[in-house]
Design an enzyme around this catalytic site. Structure first.
Site, short mmCIF file in Angstrom:
data_model
loop_
_atom_site.label_atom_id
_atom_site.label_comp_id
_atom_site.label_asym_id
_atom_site.label_seq_id
_atom_site.Cartn_x
_atom_site.Cartn_y
_atom_site.Cartn_z
N VAL A 76 -38.07 -38.61 -20.55
CA VAL A 76 -37.78 -37.80 -19.58
C VAL A 76 -38.31 -38.69 -18.44
CG1 VAL A 76 -39.09 -35.23 -19.43
CG2 VAL A 76 -36.91 -35.85 -19.08
N VAL B 52 -43.18 -39.11 -19.60
CA VAL B 52 -42.49 -39.32 -18.17
C VAL B 52 -42.37 -40.17 -18.06
CG1 VAL B 52 -42.84 -38.21 -16.29
CG2 VAL B 52 -43.34 -36.28 -18.05
N LYS B 53 -40.96 -40.53 -17.67
CA LYS B 53 -40.60 -42.20 -17.18
C LYS B 53 -41.25 -42.11 -15.59
CE LYS B 53 -36.92 -43.93 -19.43
NZ LYS B 53 -36.06 -43.92 -20.12
N ILE B 54 -41.50 -43.28 -15.78
CA ILE B 54 -42.02 -42.90 -13.90
C ILE B 54 -41.06 -44.71 -13.71
CG2 ILE B 54 -43.38 -43.76 -12.11
CD1 ILE B 54 -45.10 -41.58 -13.30
#
Length: 366
Positions: free
Chosen positions: A107, A138-140
Site C-alpha cells: 500500500v 508500505v510503498k515509498i
C-alpha cells in the site's frame, strides 16, 4: 504445475499481481490467482482509482462511513485499509510457507508526499501501525526526498516497497538506504524486508519517442531495447551490492536481500511481444509484478530462462549506443520520475473528487 509456479521454482523469480479489486477479494478471484502461482500483490493510487470509481461493491461501506460523517479522504483510506487487510489475510499462507520471502501486499503513502521526507516518514509509520501485519509493504517513492524516509523506516524494523525507480544511480542510493537502515536497527533483521521497484516499460516509451525523432536507421534499430538494458544493469548492481564483507555481516544477523522488483512490465507498444519485460528479466532473487493480462500472456507464451544477467556487456552496448546518438538516459529517467509522481497525484485527486461527488449525490458533505 503452472508456468507462474515454474517461474519461481526454475527461474527463481516471484510473480506478483499488480492489481487489487474488492470484487476479486470477495468472489475468490484473488485466491485463484494465488493458487495459480501469484506470490504477492501490489497496489497504487491509479489502481484504487479504477477499482473504487468503477465498482458498486464499495458503495455499502462508503454509505456507512458517510453516515458517520467521515471526511471523504478519510473514507478513501478506510476503504483502502479494508482491501489491503483482506488481501493480507489471503496472502498470509504464502508468507508463512515461504518463511517471509513472499506473500506481501503493498500500500502506498499519499502521492502528495513524494517530495516531503518528514511527511512520508510519518505516513509510512502510520500505515504500519494501522495495518499491523508482518506481510505488509508500505510503498515509498524512490525520490531524493523519499530516500531518507526509506532508511528510517528500515531502521525502525518495518518493511518497505521502494517504488517509482527509473535510474540505476537512484537505485544505488536506495540500496545504501536499505543497508544503512539495517545497520542502524538494533533488533532482529529477519522480519525486515524490502523490494526496490524498478519501472521498466516507461523507459522504452520515452526513449522510443526520442529515437523516432532522430529517425535514422541506427536510431530505429535501438527501439525497444533501452528499458531491458537499463533494468539488467540494475540487476548487476544488485549482485554487486549484496555480496562482500558489509553484506555478509548483515546476513549473519539474519538480514534479507532487498530484491529488485520489475514494475510497469506490460508492453505499451503493441508491436512488442506481450511478455517482453518478463522473458528478458528473469533471475534469482527478483520479483516481477504484472497486471492480469501480462500474467495470462506469460502463462500462454512466456519463456522461462535466467536472462537478466545473461548478456550484461550487451546491455552496456545498448546504453552506449543510445548515448552516442545523444539520448541522455539521466534526463529520461528524471523526466519519468516527475511524470510518475504527477500521474499518481492526478489519479488520487480525481478519485477524491469522484468520491466527493458521490457523497454530495447521496446527501452527505464532501
Amino acid at each position: 504445475m503452472t508456468k507462474l509456479q515454474d517461474l519461481y521454482e526454475v527461474g527463481g523469480q516471484s510473480p506478483w499481481l499488480d492489481n487489487l479489486r474488492r470484487d476479486w477479494i470477495q468472489d475468490g478471484q484473488l485466491a485463484d490467482w494465488v493458487a495459480r502461482g501469484v506470490r504477492g500483490v501490489t497496489s497504487n493510487p491509479s489502481i484504487f482509482q479504477k477499482a473504487m470509481t468503477g465498482q458498486a461493491v464499495y458503495d455499502p461501506q462508503f454509505r456507512e462511513l458517510l453516515a458517520r460523517h467521515r471526511a471523504v479522504e478519510d473514507i478513501y483510506w478506510d476503504m483502502v485499509v479494508t482491501d489491503i487487510s483482506s488481501a493480507l489475510d489471503i496472502l498470509r499462507p504464502v508468507f508463512e510457507a515461504s518463511e517471509g520471502l513472499d506473500g506481501f501486499v503493498s500500500v502506498e503513502v499519499a502521492p502528495s508526499l513524494a517530495r516531503d521526507t518528514a511527511g512520508t516518514l510519518e505516513a509510512a509509520r502510520g500505515l504500519h501501525q494501522r495495518i499491523d501485519a508482518p506481510n505488509l509493504y508500505v510503498k515509498i517513492p524512490g525520490t531524493a526526498e523519499g530516500v531518507p524516509a526509506i532508511r528510517q523506516v528500515i531502521a525502525d524494523g518495518k518493511s518497505v516497497n521502494v517504488t517509482l525507480l527509473f535510474s540505476v544511480s537512484r537505485y544505488a542510493e536506495v540500496i545504501e538506504a536499505y543497508l544503512s537502515g539495517l545497520e542502524a536497527h538494533d533488533g532482529p533483521l529477519a522480519p525486515v524486508s524490502s523490494v526496490a521497484s524498478f519501472f521498466v516499460s516507461r523507459v522504452d516509451s520515452e526513449v522510443d519517442k526520442r529515437l523516432d525523432a532522430i529517425g535514422t536507421p541506427e536510431a530505429l534499430a535501438l527501439k525497444g531495447k533501452a528499458a531491458v538494458a537499463n533494468a539488467q544493469l540494475a540487476y548487476e548492481l544488485f549482485l554487486e551490492k549484496f555480496s562482500g564483507p558489509r553484506w555478509e555481516a548483515l546476513a549473519a544477523r539474519g538480514a534479507r536481500v532487498q530484491r529488485p522488483l520489475w514494475a510497469s512490465t506490460s508492453t505499451k507498444d503493441p508491436s512488442y511481444p506481450k511478455t517482453l519485460y518478463v522473458d528478458t528479466l528473469i533471475a534469482p532473487d527478483t520479483v516481477n509484478t504484472m497486471p492480469e493480462a501480462t500474467l495470462d500472456a506469460f502463462e500462454d507464451t512466456g519463456t522461462i530462462a535466467r536472462t537478466a544477467a545473461a548478456d550484461l556487456d550487451g546491455a552496456r552496448r545498448v546504453l552506449a549506443d543510445l548515448a552516442a546518438l545523444g539520448i541522455d538516459l539521466d534526463d529520461v529517467t528524471a523526466q519519468l520520475e516527475d511524470e510518475g509522481v504527477a500521474s499518481f497525484q492526478k489519479a488520487f485527486d480525481e478519485l477524491i473528487a469522484s468520491l466527493a461527488e458521490k457523497a454530495t449525490s447521496l446527501g452527505g458533505e464532501a
